[in-house]
Design a protein around this motif. Structure first.
Motif, PDB file in Angstrom:
ATOM      1  N   ALA A 193      34.615 -62.090 -25.857  1.00 10.94           N
ATOM      2  CA  ALA A 193      33.243 -62.216 -25.740  1.00 10.94           C
ATOM      3  C   ALA A 193      32.350 -61.027 -25.767  1.00 10.94           C
ATOM      4  O   ALA A 193      31.293 -61.001 -25.775  1.00 10.94           O
ATOM      5  CB  ALA A 193      32.919 -63.048 -24.544  1.00 10.94           C
ATOM      6  N   ALA A 194      32.902 -59.816 -25.232  1.00 14.16           N
ATOM      7  CA  ALA A 194      32.123 -58.426 -25.181  1.00 14.16           C
ATOM      8  C   ALA A 194      31.790 -58.214 -26.444  1.00 14.16           C
ATOM      9  O   ALA A 194      30.700 -57.322 -26.559  1.00 14.16           O
ATOM     10  CB  ALA A 194      33.150 -57.545 -24.349  1.00 14.16           C
ATOM     11  N   LEU A 195      32.558 -58.457 -27.546  1.00 12.16           N
ATOM     12  CA  LEU A 195      32.184 -58.148 -28.845  1.00 12.16           C
ATOM     13  C   LEU A 195      30.679 -58.906 -29.093  1.00 12.16           C
ATOM     14  O   LEU A 195      29.757 -58.274 -29.593  1.00 12.16           O
ATOM     15  CB  LEU A 195      32.989 -58.614 -29.813  1.00 12.16           C
ATOM     16  CG  LEU A 195      34.321 -57.635 -29.877  1.00 12.16           C
ATOM     17  CD1 LEU A 195      35.376 -58.258 -30.511  1.00 12.16           C
ATOM     18  CD2 LEU A 195      33.963 -56.417 -30.637  1.00 12.16           C
ATOM     19  N   LEU A 196      30.720 -60.095 -28.697  1.00 18.20           N
ATOM     20  CA  LEU A 196      29.484 -60.939 -29.047  1.00 18.20           C
ATOM     21  C   LEU A 196      28.309 -60.324 -28.148  1.00 18.20           C
ATOM     22  O   LEU A 196      27.127 -60.284 -28.552  1.00 18.20           O
ATOM     23  CB  LEU A 196      29.496 -62.510 -28.426  1.00 18.20           C
ATOM     24  CG  LEU A 196      28.366 -63.488 -28.718  1.00 18.20           C
ATOM     25  CD1 LEU A 196      27.865 -63.436 -30.105  1.00 18.20           C
ATOM     26  CD2 LEU A 196      28.648 -64.661 -28.170  1.00 18.20           C
ATOM     27  N   VAL A 197      28.599 -59.879 -26.696  1.00 16.81           N
ATOM     28  CA  VAL A 197      27.587 -59.286 -25.921  1.00 16.81           C
ATOM     29  C   VAL A 197      27.048 -58.038 -26.610  1.00 16.81           C
ATOM     30  O   VAL A 197      25.709 -57.927 -26.651  1.00 16.81           O
ATOM     31  CB  VAL A 197      27.941 -59.052 -24.545  1.00 16.81           C
ATOM     32  CG1 VAL A 197      26.985 -58.228 -23.738  1.00 16.81           C
ATOM     33  CG2 VAL A 197      28.339 -60.285 -23.777  1.00 16.81           C
ATOM     34  N   GLU A 198      27.873 -57.288 -27.154  1.00 14.45           N
ATOM     35  CA  GLU A 198      27.527 -56.059 -27.817  1.00 14.45           C
ATOM     36  C   GLU A 198      26.612 -56.462 -28.986  1.00 14.45           C
ATOM     37  O   GLU A 198      25.621 -55.714 -29.206  1.00 14.45           O
ATOM     38  CB  GLU A 198      28.665 -55.253 -28.394  1.00 14.45           C
ATOM     39  CG  GLU A 198      28.334 -53.915 -28.948  1.00 14.45           C
ATOM     40  CD  GLU A 198      29.272 -52.701 -28.614  1.00 14.45           C
ATOM     41  OE1 GLU A 198      29.291 -51.791 -29.494  1.00 14.45           O
ATOM     42  OE2 GLU A 198      29.995 -52.651 -27.545  1.00 14.45           O
ATOM     43  N   TRP A 199      27.007 -57.284 -29.832  1.00 13.54           N
ATOM     44  CA  TRP A 199      26.084 -57.594 -31.038  1.00 13.54           C
ATOM     45  C   TRP A 199      24.709 -58.155 -30.659  1.00 13.54           C
ATOM     46  O   TRP A 199      23.560 -57.763 -31.110  1.00 13.54           O
ATOM     47  CB  TRP A 199      26.937 -58.918 -31.775  1.00 13.54           C
ATOM     48  CG  TRP A 199      26.124 -59.341 -32.815  1.00 13.54           C
ATOM     49  CD1 TRP A 199      25.928 -58.835 -34.228  1.00 13.54           C
ATOM     50  CD2 TRP A 199      25.340 -60.374 -32.708  1.00 13.54           C
ATOM     51  NE1 TRP A 199      25.321 -59.262 -35.070  1.00 13.54           N
ATOM     52  CE2 TRP A 199      24.521 -60.537 -34.421  1.00 13.54           C
ATOM     53  CE3 TRP A 199      25.052 -61.599 -32.022  1.00 13.54           C
ATOM     54  CZ2 TRP A 199      23.706 -61.590 -34.827  1.00 13.54           C
ATOM     55  CZ3 TRP A 199      24.150 -62.581 -32.442  1.00 13.54           C
ATOM     56  CH2 TRP A 199      23.639 -62.589 -33.879  1.00 13.54           C
ATOM     57  N   ASP A 259      21.727 -58.961 -19.674  1.00 19.55           N
ATOM     58  CA  ASP A 259      20.441 -58.873 -19.169  1.00 19.55           C
ATOM     59  C   ASP A 259      19.417 -58.263 -20.418  1.00 19.55           C
ATOM     60  O   ASP A 259      18.241 -58.378 -20.094  1.00 19.55           O
ATOM     61  CB  ASP A 259      20.388 -57.951 -17.960  1.00 19.55           C
ATOM     62  CG  ASP A 259      21.091 -56.597 -18.222  1.00 19.55           C
ATOM     63  OD1 ASP A 259      21.667 -56.617 -19.345  1.00 19.55           O
ATOM     64  OD2 ASP A 259      21.062 -55.903 -17.233  1.00 19.55           O
ATOM     65  N   ARG A 260      20.056 -57.563 -21.399  1.00 19.53           N
ATOM     66  CA  ARG A 260      19.020 -57.077 -22.245  1.00 19.53           C
ATOM     67  C   ARG A 260      19.328 -57.677 -23.766  1.00 19.53           C
ATOM     68  O   ARG A 260      19.172 -56.961 -24.496  1.00 19.53           O
ATOM     69  CB  ARG A 260      19.351 -55.609 -22.315  1.00 19.53           C
ATOM     70  CG  ARG A 260      18.925 -54.927 -21.014  1.00 19.53           C
ATOM     71  CD  ARG A 260      17.545 -55.159 -20.780  1.00 19.53           C
ATOM     72  NE  ARG A 260      16.425 -55.231 -21.800  1.00 19.53           N
ATOM     73  CZ  ARG A 260      15.272 -55.567 -21.660  1.00 19.53           C
ATOM     74  NH1 ARG A 260      15.105 -56.255 -20.750  1.00 19.53           N
ATOM     75  NH2 ARG A 260      14.658 -55.355 -22.707  1.00 19.53           N
ATOM     76  N   GLY A 261      19.629 -58.825 -23.679  1.00 17.24           N
ATOM     77  CA  GLY A 261      20.011 -59.548 -25.011  1.00 17.24           C
ATOM     78  C   GLY A 261      18.705 -60.428 -25.556  1.00 17.24           C
ATOM     79  O   GLY A 261      17.777 -59.980 -25.137  1.00 17.24           O
ATOM     80  N   LEU A 262      18.918 -60.910 -26.817  1.00 14.45           N
ATOM     81  CA  LEU A 262      17.810 -61.628 -27.372  1.00 14.45           C
ATOM     82  C   LEU A 262      17.238 -62.564 -26.873  1.00 14.45           C
ATOM     83  O   LEU A 262      15.946 -62.601 -26.870  1.00 14.45           O
ATOM     84  CB  LEU A 262      18.353 -61.901 -28.561  1.00 14.45           C
ATOM     85  CG  LEU A 262      17.282 -62.425 -29.782  1.00 14.45           C
ATOM     86  CD1 LEU A 262      16.367 -61.346 -30.218  1.00 14.45           C
ATOM     87  CD2 LEU A 262      17.994 -63.198 -31.110  1.00 14.45           C
TER      88      LEU A 262
END
Length: 207
Positions: free
Chosen positions: A63-69, A129-132
């Motif tokens: 899931a961390a990969l998705l968060v980074e994307w 917190d800083r996603g799309l």
């Protein structure tokens, strides 16, 4: 630290960054080909040619990969939004255009990952917190404060609806789309809904 030690440390840092980038790139390719849920950490490790322990040194979970994307996408979009003094409507349109541009660059990855942003998947179970989604919420809140958007819809719901609509439209678009006409249709549906505008009542003076 000696000059030799500094050079050695710099090389280790560059190697670490390269390994992280290779893992991320391999994961994105697999997500694009198979979707997010079916891909396993083991498959990502095989594609990136790294041990499982190395994967977890860089990412605590898949899931961390998705968060980074998500965060990279939001940071790119935020840097390309026009002056914050511009209207929220203009920024909303820019977000649609930027998502369309990203879809044209990597249609399969966007189709696979955009719907996943509707579910909080940060490593600790919280939404990034800083996603799309947070970026869209900021635009909506700005529009509500300026009276451009109505206030009886929360920014949270509006942002979720925006991502859901984009995910649905882009998932059915053919390669080469979404065209400007399709983006305009999406934008119109988001901002005006499906109902016809009510006719204005005409005031007739008493005789």
């Amino acid at each position: 630290m000696s000059t030799l030690g500094s050079i050695s440390g710099s090389r280790r840092a560059r190697k670490k960054d390269r390994t992280r980038a290779e893992i991320f790139r391999a994961a994105m390719d697999l997500f694009a080909a198979r979707g997010f849920d079916p891909v396993t950490v083991e498959q990502i490790c095989t594609a990136a040619d790294v041990a499982k322990g190395t994967f977890f040194l860089h990412f605590p979970s898949k899931a961390a990969l998705l968060v980074e994307w998500d965060r990279e996408l939001a940071a790119e979009f935020a840097s390309r939004l026009r002056d914050p003094r511009d209207s929220a409507l203009a920024q909303y349109r820019t977000l649609v255009d930027l998502l369309g541009e990203h879809w044209r660059r990597r249609p399969d990855a966007t189709r696979a990952l955009l719907p996943e942003l509707l579910v909080p998947r940060a490593p600790d179970g919280s939404a990034p917190d800083r996603g799309l989604r947070a970026l869209v919420e900021e635009v909506v809140l700005r529009g509500q404060e300026r009276g451009e958007f109505r206030r009886n819809v929360t920014a949270r719901v509006a942002a979720a609806a925006f991502l859901a609509a984009c995910a649905a439209v882009f998932s059915t678009a053919q390669r080469g789309d979404p065209s400007e006409a399709l983006r305009n249709e999406l934008l119109h549906a988001q901002l005006h809904g499906l109902s016809e505008p009510k006719p204005r009542l005409k005031w007739t003076p008493s005789p």
